[in-house]
Design an enzyme around this catalytic site. Structure first.
Site, PDB file in Angstrom:
ATOM      1  N   GLY A 193       0.836  -1.198   0.000  1.00 19.48           N
ATOM      2  CA  GLY A 193       0.000   0.000   0.000  1.00 19.48           C
ATOM      3  C   GLY A 193       0.865   1.239   0.000  1.00 19.48           C
ATOM      4  CG  HIS A 223      -0.824   1.351   7.438  1.00 20.80           C
ATOM      5  ND1 HIS A 223       0.124   0.895   8.314  1.00 20.80           N
ATOM      6  CD2 HIS A 223      -0.156   2.135   6.549  1.00 20.80           C
ATOM      7  CE1 HIS A 223       1.310   1.392   7.979  1.00 20.80           C
ATOM      8  NE2 HIS A 223       1.173   2.135   6.903  1.00 20.80           N
ATOM      9  CD  GLU A 224      -1.203   2.453   2.721  1.00 21.19           C
ATOM     10  OE1 GLU A 224      -0.748   3.587   2.526  1.00 21.19           O
ATOM     11  OE2 GLU A 224      -0.492   1.479   3.036  1.00 21.19           O
ATOM     12  CB  CYS A 271       4.962   2.117   7.376  1.00 23.12           C
ATOM     13  SG  CYS A 271       4.516   3.604   6.484  1.00 23.12           S
ATOM     14  CG  LEU A 272       6.465   0.866   1.359  1.00 22.62           C
ATOM     15  CD1 LEU A 272       5.888   1.164  -0.019  1.00 22.62           C
ATOM     16  CD2 LEU A 272       7.590  -0.154   1.261  1.00 22.62           C
ATOM     17  CD  GLN A 299       3.351   5.832   2.474  1.00 24.45           C
ATOM     18  OE1 GLN A 299       2.374   5.319   1.962  1.00 24.45           O
ATOM     19  NE2 GLN A 299       4.266   5.134   3.120  1.00 24.45           N
ATOM     20  CG  HIS A 339       0.319   6.950   5.270  1.00 28.20           C
ATOM     21  ND1 HIS A 339       1.484   7.347   5.864  1.00 28.20           N
ATOM     22  CD2 HIS A 339       0.432   5.610   5.080  1.00 28.20           C
ATOM     23  CE1 HIS A 339       2.269   6.287   6.037  1.00 28.20           C
ATOM     24  NE2 HIS A 339       1.651   5.218   5.573  1.00 28.20           N
TER      25      HIS A 339
HETATM   26 ZN    ZN Z   1       2.435   3.326   5.673  1.00 28.12          ZN
END
Ligand code: ZN
Length: 172
Positions: free
Chosen positions: A46, A136-137, A94-95, A51, A140
């Protein structure tokens, strides 16, 4: 399509609140294409636009990706309509918080209203991993990271590690 640089914590950009998208047009679609390519290249499931530094309420996801089959999902202006009282716990990563993981509790099921890649209004009934991933997304989009749910001590330990692992800065 092109792979973009993923912003990592700590960085104020990740704390911005993303703005709603007025219209899903060519620009938004090419942003979604770039986001998807960036997510696949980073082995993520995701990615939110913020991000890669773009404060728009856009998310791409593919939770089947780790099984080798590509099934991309696109969410523009997602809104949670319903949440379950039942909770589930997943170990999240998380990235933007590379190589750090923690168990996070979230509602087990949720319903999300959003616009898809074509700008059509859709309703998704999500459960399990899909429900956790979309929540989660969506965090962000509000400038929230999964480490914000941890104790102050755990969170500061993770941030210390992230700073330590960051490549040296070269000024020339
Ligand atoms: Zn994330």
């Amino acid at each position: 399509m092109s792979v973009k640089i993923i912003i990592t914590e700590p960085n104020k950009i990740l704390r911005q609140i993303s703005k709603p998208v007025n219209n899903v047009g060519k620009d938004e679609q090419s942003l979604m294409d770039d986001m998807l390519e960036t997510m696949y290249a980073a082995d993520g499931i995701g990615l939110a636009a913020i991000q890669i530094g773009i404060p728009k309420r856009i998310i791409v996801m593919d939770i089947s990706w780790t099984k080798g089959e590509k099934k991309p999902m696109y969410f523009v202006n997602p809104v949670i309509k319903n949440k379950d009282n039942d909770k589930s716990i997943y170990e999240e990563g998380c990235l933007s918080v590379p190589n750090q993981f923690a168990e996070i509790e979230r509602p087990k099921n949720c319903e999300v209203e959003y616009l898809n890649y074509k700008g059509e209004k859709k309703l998704l009934k999500a459960e399990g991993l899909l429900a956790t991933c979309i929540q989660h997304e969506m965090d962000h989009l509000e400038g929230i990271l999964f480490i914000d749910y941890l104790s102050k001590l755990k969170k500061s330990m993770i941030i210390k590690k992230l700073l330590k692992n960051r490549p040296d800065r070269i000024v020339v």
